[in-house]
Write a protein that holds these residues in place. Structure first.
Motif, PDB file in Angstrom:
ATOM      1  N   GLN A  63      79.286 -60.684 -63.902  1.00 37.58           N
ATOM      2  CA  GLN A  63      80.488 -61.533 -63.996  1.00 37.58           C
ATOM      3  C   GLN A  63      80.213 -62.758 -64.865  1.00 37.58           C
ATOM      4  OE1 GLN A  63      80.898 -61.698 -59.586  1.00 37.58           O
ATOM      5  NE2 GLN A  63      83.071 -61.346 -59.965  1.00 37.58           N
ATOM      6  N   ASN A  64      81.197 -63.113 -65.699  1.00 41.67           N
ATOM      7  CA  ASN A  64      80.965 -64.152 -66.706  1.00 41.67           C
ATOM      8  C   ASN A  64      81.046 -65.582 -66.177  1.00 41.67           C
ATOM      9  OD1 ASN A  64      83.673 -64.468 -66.330  1.00 41.67           O
ATOM     10  ND2 ASN A  64      84.286 -63.773 -68.369  1.00 41.67           N
ATOM     11  N   ASN A  65      81.169 -65.755 -64.867  1.00 40.23           N
ATOM     12  CA  ASN A  65      81.146 -67.118 -64.307  1.00 40.23           C
ATOM     13  C   ASN A  65      79.883 -67.350 -63.464  1.00 40.23           C
ATOM     14  OD1 ASN A  65      81.791 -65.402 -62.231  1.00 40.23           O
ATOM     15  ND2 ASN A  65      83.335 -66.751 -61.318  1.00 40.23           N
ATOM     16  N   THR A  66      78.889 -66.469 -63.631  1.00 38.04           N
ATOM     17  CA  THR A  66      77.678 -66.563 -62.808  1.00 38.04           C
ATOM     18  C   THR A  66      76.527 -67.188 -63.590  1.00 38.04           C
ATOM     19  OG1 THR A  66      76.958 -64.342 -63.449  1.00 38.04           O
ATOM     20  CG2 THR A  66      78.334 -64.536 -61.470  1.00 38.04           C
ATOM     21  N   PHE A 101      75.054 -66.629 -67.768  1.00 44.70           N
ATOM     22  CA  PHE A 101      74.759 -67.665 -68.752  1.00 44.70           C
ATOM     23  C   PHE A 101      73.274 -67.736 -69.081  1.00 44.70           C
ATOM     24  CE2 PHE A 101      78.996 -69.015 -67.428  1.00 44.70           C
ATOM     25  CZ  PHE A 101      79.565 -69.262 -68.668  1.00 44.70           C
ATOM     26  N   LEU A 102      72.428 -67.349 -68.142  1.00 46.80           N
ATOM     27  CA  LEU A 102      70.994 -67.258 -68.424  1.00 46.80           C
ATOM     28  C   LEU A 102      70.743 -66.175 -69.473  1.00 46.80           C
ATOM     29  CD1 LEU A 102      67.985 -67.737 -68.017  1.00 46.80           C
ATOM     30  CD2 LEU A 102      68.100 -66.398 -65.905  1.00 46.80           C
ATOM     31  N   GLN A 103      71.351 -65.001 -69.293  1.00 46.75           N
ATOM     32  CA  GLN A 103      71.206 -63.916 -70.258  1.00 46.75           C
ATOM     33  C   GLN A 103      71.768 -64.313 -71.621  1.00 46.75           C
ATOM     34  OE1 GLN A 103      73.223 -60.865 -67.985  1.00 46.75           O
ATOM     35  NE2 GLN A 103      71.307 -59.955 -67.307  1.00 46.75           N
ATOM     36  N   PHE A 130      75.019 -65.965 -57.696  1.00 45.23           N
ATOM     37  CA  PHE A 130      75.404 -67.384 -57.678  1.00 45.23           C
ATOM     38  C   PHE A 130      76.245 -67.767 -58.890  1.00 45.23           C
ATOM     39  CE2 PHE A 130      71.660 -67.377 -54.932  1.00 45.23           C
ATOM     40  CZ  PHE A 130      72.163 -68.055 -53.837  1.00 45.23           C
ATOM     41  N   LYS A 131      77.316 -68.521 -58.622  1.00 50.27           N
ATOM     42  CA  LYS A 131      78.144 -69.064 -59.691  1.00 50.27           C
ATOM     43  C   LYS A 131      77.565 -70.417 -60.125  1.00 50.27           C
ATOM     44  CE  LYS A 131      82.239 -66.690 -57.981  1.00 50.27           C
ATOM     45  NZ  LYS A 131      83.595 -66.806 -57.387  1.00 50.27           N
ATOM     46  N   PHE A 159      72.954 -76.246 -70.768  1.00 52.34           N
ATOM     47  CA  PHE A 159      73.602 -75.343 -71.731  1.00 52.34           C
ATOM     48  C   PHE A 159      75.065 -75.119 -71.334  1.00 52.34           C
ATOM     49  CE2 PHE A 159      74.565 -70.756 -72.585  1.00 52.34           C
ATOM     50  CZ  PHE A 159      74.747 -70.857 -73.967  1.00 52.34           C
ATOM     51  N   CYS A 160      75.288 -74.922 -70.037  1.00 55.85           N
ATOM     52  CA  CYS A 160      76.664 -74.735 -69.539  1.00 55.85           C
ATOM     53  C   CYS A 160      77.492 -76.004 -69.743  1.00 55.85           C
ATOM     54  CB  CYS A 160      76.643 -74.345 -68.065  1.00 55.85           C
ATOM     55  SG  CYS A 160      75.949 -72.703 -67.761  1.00 55.85           S
TER      56      CYS A 160
END
Length: 410
Positions: free
Chosen positions: A101-104, A108-110, A146-147, A186-187
């Motif tokens: 899921q793109n909010n996890t 964002f780590l990947q 985790f989000k 980064f986020c």
């Protein structure tokens, strides 16, 4: 969430892995046969996963079990068993696809690793990939994906406790927490809200780390020792590393095309792979001696695995048998124990020996130009300040009996 993961004892050699989820809607559990086989000796019945879950061959199985547990935990209270089973089966079928899921945090780590692949050095990317695997294990243990906004100091403390229970080193834990902060930064740069300000890095009691080096006498022993022909290249490279102070990834790529002359001094010019620094290094007389033996060329190249094995054998043949305490890897973790020094040798021994043996004889700023260290603090981590030779030398100063020593046998 109640579940059971086990192997099928009805098969003879390798065993199918089965997973069973107990639902809240009815007594009949959801049964899944996973597309993996495993030997009975490799399965931990109590912990319900492979005995060594850090082995590469078990990684896909561990990832799938964790994904199934997380998915079931997330939806089991709202989706009926039949629909839940279909969703889990679909997850098994699509196990080779990255579908996060793109909010996890994991997403964002990947994404960060993918973006930074060309910017960061290989060793840093490897560490981020280790962190990625660690996050997957942690989320599997928590049965939760985790989000971004859920990553706060409470979750970090849980993560640290998990790492300690898994026997990760203090340095790995501290680095991982810093990686958490990097991904959250980064986020933030993407305009997302985070709780990065809450996260505090762990403070461990500093443990004295053993620095294994070869002293001058041991290097002379290796130089004088006749070794079998199949070990000769490794012997020459080991000695070259002790007189140049470079990493394996740099010195093993030395070639005659890198030679430059500066005011009639023969030097070698190269770019360090890890740091990207441009280094111009005057060649020590002993390195020039090796080049002369090889008609002006460096020895044949070796791969890292064979080099590490061969220099251990060379040190053993040379009588480098003093017992030392150091970390040795067993399975997926390191442990601290006493070994003959030859067993502790690895590709970095030359770099550490160079820093230690020349320390105090050549100005530190000049040594740092050779090693490529940016700060004296980082350089000092390579120096064995507690070697016996330096203690004896201090004693000689106290007694007014100082003898000049020269670190060369040219």
């Amino acid at each position: 969430m109640k579940y059971r993961c086990f192997i099928d004892d009805n098969t003879i050699h390798t065993h199918n892995v089965l997973i069973q989820f107990f639902t809240n809607f009815e007594d009949k559990p959801i049964n899944l046969r996973l597309p993996f086989n495993i030997l009975k000796k490799d399965w931990n019945k109590t912990l319900q996963h492979p005995t060594d879950r850090y082995k590469k061959k078990h990684r896909s199985l561990i990832d799938l079990i964790n994904d199934l547990r997380i998915t079931y935990s997330q939806f089991s209270d709202t989706i009926p068993p039949q629909k839940m089973k279909k969703a889990l089966l679909k997850l098994v079928e699509n196990r080779h696809k990255t579908n996060v899921q793109n909010n996890t945090f994991l997403f964002f780590l990947q994404r960060y690793i993918q973006i930074k692949k060309k910017e960061l050095c290989i060793s840093t990317i490897k560490r981020y990939n280790v962190f990625l695997k660690l996050i997957k294990l942690f989320e599997g243990s928590e049965c939760k994906r985790f989000k971004i906004l859920e990553i706060n100091n409470k979750i970090i403390q849980k993560f640290i406790s998990f790492c300690i229970s898994e026997q990760y080193s203090q340095s790995t834990i501290t680095r991982s927490v810093l990686f958490f902060k990097t991904i959250l930064n980064f986020c933030s740069s993407l305009g997302m809200k985070t709780k990065n300000y809450e996260i505090k890095c762990p403070r461990f009691k500093i443990k004295t780390k053993a620095i294994i080096t070869l002293n001058e006498e041991e290097i002379k022993k290796i130089e004088a020792k006749e070794v079998p022909q199949n070990l000769y290249s490794a012997k020459q490279w080991l000695l070259i590393s002790c007189y140049t102070g470079q990493r394996f990834s740099d010195f093993m790529n030395f070639s005659s095309s890198n030679f430059v002359d500066i005011q009639n001094e023969k030097c070698i010019q190269f770019v360090q792979k890890k740091t990207g620094k441009n280094i111009v290094l005057p060649l020590h007389p002993f390195v020039l001696k090796i080049l002369n033996e090889n008609n002006g060329l460096f020895p044949p190249k070796l791969d890292l695995v064979n080099y590490n094995l061969q220099i251990k054998r060379i040190a053993q043949l040379s009588g480098i048998n003093t017992n030392v305490f150091c970390n040795k890897r067993k399975h997926f973790r390191c442990f601290y124990a006493e070994f003959p020094k030859w067993k502790a040798l690895s590709s970095h021994i030359g770099r550490r020996s160079f820093a230690t043996n020349f320390y105090g004889k050549i100005p530190t700023t000049l040594l740092m130009l050779a090693t490529g260290h940016s700060t004296e603090q980082m350089f000092n981590k390579y120096v064995n300040l507690y070697c016996n030779e330096k203690i004896i030398e201090l004693s000689e100063h106290f007694n007014g009996n100082v003898k000049d020593k020269v670190y060369v046998n040219s």
